[in-house]
Design a protein around this motif. Structure first.
Motif, PDB file in Angstrom:
ATOM      1  N   HIS A 160       2.723  -5.765  -6.378  1.00 11.01           N
ATOM      2  CA  HIS A 160       2.055  -4.902  -6.923  1.00 11.01           C
ATOM      3  C   HIS A 160       1.712  -3.730  -5.948  1.00 11.01           C
ATOM      4  O   HIS A 160       1.766  -3.840  -4.724  1.00 11.01           O
ATOM      5  N   LEU A 161       1.536  -2.331  -6.494  1.00 10.83           N
ATOM      6  CA  LEU A 161       1.834  -1.201  -5.427  1.00 10.83           C
ATOM      7  C   LEU A 161       0.282  -0.565  -5.735  1.00 10.83           C
ATOM      8  O   LEU A 161      -0.203  -0.311  -6.758  1.00 10.83           O
TER       9      LEU A 161
ATOM     10  N   VAL B 167       8.747  -2.841  -8.887  1.00  7.06           N
ATOM     11  CA  VAL B 167       7.049  -3.111  -9.259  1.00  7.06           C
ATOM     12  C   VAL B 167       6.841  -3.644 -10.235  1.00  7.06           C
ATOM     13  O   VAL B 167       7.032  -3.032 -11.266  1.00  7.06           O
ATOM     14  N   ALA B 168       5.667  -4.504 -10.294  1.00  5.25           N
ATOM     15  CA  ALA B 168       5.186  -5.305 -11.408  1.00  5.25           C
ATOM     16  C   ALA B 168       4.071  -4.689 -12.085  1.00  5.25           C
ATOM     17  O   ALA B 168       3.919  -4.760 -13.229  1.00  5.25           O
TER      18      ALA B 168
ATOM     19  N   VAL C 293       0.037   0.560 -15.086  1.00  4.87           N
ATOM     20  CA  VAL C 293      -1.046   1.117 -14.415  1.00  4.87           C
ATOM     21  C   VAL C 293      -2.422   0.552 -14.479  1.00  4.87           C
ATOM     22  O   VAL C 293      -2.747   0.877 -15.691  1.00  4.87           O
ATOM     23  N   GLU C 294      -3.239   0.244 -13.731  1.00  2.00           N
ATOM     24  CA  GLU C 294      -4.236  -0.473 -13.852  1.00  2.00           C
ATOM     25  C   GLU C 294      -5.549   0.062 -12.799  1.00  2.00           C
ATOM     26  O   GLU C 294      -5.237   0.288 -11.960  1.00  2.00           O
ATOM     27  N   ALA C 295      -6.387   0.962 -13.596  1.00  2.39           N
ATOM     28  CA  ALA C 295      -7.435   1.330 -12.738  1.00  2.39           C
ATOM     29  C   ALA C 295      -8.394   0.271 -11.947  1.00  2.39           C
ATOM     30  O   ALA C 295      -8.692  -0.670 -12.684  1.00  2.39           O
TER      31      ALA C 295
ATOM     32  N   ILE D 155       0.774  -1.215  -0.160  1.00  2.00           N
ATOM     33  CA  ILE D 155       0.140  -0.006  -0.005  1.00  2.00           C
ATOM     34  C   ILE D 155       0.902   1.392  -0.121  1.00  2.00           C
ATOM     35  O   ILE D 155       1.620   1.618   0.658  1.00  2.00           O
ATOM     36  N   ALA D 156       0.768   1.924  -0.994  1.00  4.75           N
ATOM     37  CA  ALA D 156       1.573   3.245  -1.015  1.00  4.75           C
ATOM     38  C   ALA D 156       1.219   4.426  -0.171  1.00  4.75           C
ATOM     39  O   ALA D 156       0.063   4.695  -0.151  1.00  4.75           O
TER      40      ALA D 156
END
Length: 312
Positions: free
Chosen positions: A33-34, A54-55, A164-166, A6-7
């Protein structure tokens, strides 16, 4: 194994603590995953995508996540967590606020303040103000962990190119609302990210003397200013200056302790500093037991002399 981190961010940029947490995650699995949860947080998302190792970056963008309130970010994390073996967050005020809620809703035990990864299910964490290191093994299907960021060297903030995925940001739970905040503005480095810290204790005697003695030294060194709990309780410095078990945990390259006796609660927050310099008139002060360099003398004469030497 796939690990979710969790960023911590301000919607525009990532906080340094995120890079340390990713470093801890790298010891657990190759796929990291971030999660960036916020509002109008494309800046933070792009910064997250550039982090080495980061993947994938998952972005939950909605107005109710603008300030990452624990009540609103928790459902987002819980919904994601079931697809991961580990869920990590920095052991900061923010991480300590929402991650216990996540663990409770997942019906697992939280692993707090992890300082080392032994294996995928075994970790080290300090107890008794850092006097004892406990090795803890978890049999929970999902390991929920806060990470002591000073225990892991930060990964590079650049060099990555994660997609980047929403994702679904959920809805406002209505359990809490953001009313306002008071931010301390300073030209000095942020305390937990500073390479050099000058801290003062109760021996400084007053708020006026605290600032008059420490700030010129901090300015010469390009350092952040910290304080012991005794100094904060006495009103010499604001709460966000406090270093220690109930304050901020720091691990700078240089920590200068001025007029600090070295109570165990304070040592728990700074003893991982690379070099510790102690200035105290009491040669029996506990701070000298952990100091790399100790100077016994009156701080009101020693510090000005030190500043003069730095001017040469």
């Amino acid at each position: 194994m796939t690990v979710l981190v969790i960023a911590e961010h301000d919607n525009a940029t990532l906080k340094a603590s995120t890079l340390n947490t990713v470093a801890a995650a790298q010891k657990l699995g190759s796929d990291i995953h971030l999660l960036v949860a916020g509002h109008q947080c494309s800046g933070a998302a792009q910064a997250a995508a550039a982090v080495a190792g980061v993947a994938k970056v998952l972005v939950a963008d909605a107005p109710h996540l603008a300030h990452q309130l624990a009540e609103n970010i928790t459902p987002v994390v819980v919904n994601l967590a079931k697809s991961y073996s580990h869920v990590l967050a920095p052991a900061t005020t923010s991480g300590k606020n929402f991650l216990p809620r996540v663990a409770a809703l997942l019906d697992v035990a939280q692993l707090s303040d992890v300082t080392a990864v032994v294996s995928a299910d075994t970790f080290e964490r300090p107890i008794y103000a850092g006097n004892v290191i406990a090795t803890v093994q978890s049999i929970d299907p999902i390991k929920v962990m806060t990470v002591r960021t000073t225990a892991f060297d930060a990964v590079a903030a650049t060099g990555g190119s994660a997609p980047v995925e929403a994702i679904d940001a959920g809805s406002d739970t209505g359990l809490a609302s953001f009313k306002g905040q008071e931010l301390t503005k300073s030209d000095r480095p942020e305390l937990t990210a500073a390479k050099i810290i000058v801290s003062g204790g109760r021996a400084l005697g007053s708020s006026e003397q605290f600032h008059a003695v420490l700030e010129p030294l901090a300015d010469k060194l390009g350092a952040a200013v910290g304080a012991s709990r005794a100094a904060v309780d006495a009103g010499y410095a604001p709460n966000d200056y406090q270093v220690g078990q109930t304050g901020k945990i720091v691990a700078p390259s240089l920590y200068v302790a001025v007029g600090i006796s070295g109570a165990i609660q304070h040592l728990a927050g700074m003893k991982d500093a690379k070099v510790i310099v102690a200035i105290n008139k009491d040669e029996e002060a506990p701070i000298f037991q952990v100091a790399d360099y100790g100077l016994v003398g009156d701080l009101f004469s020693v510090v000005p002399e030190l500043i003069k030497e730095l001017d040469k």
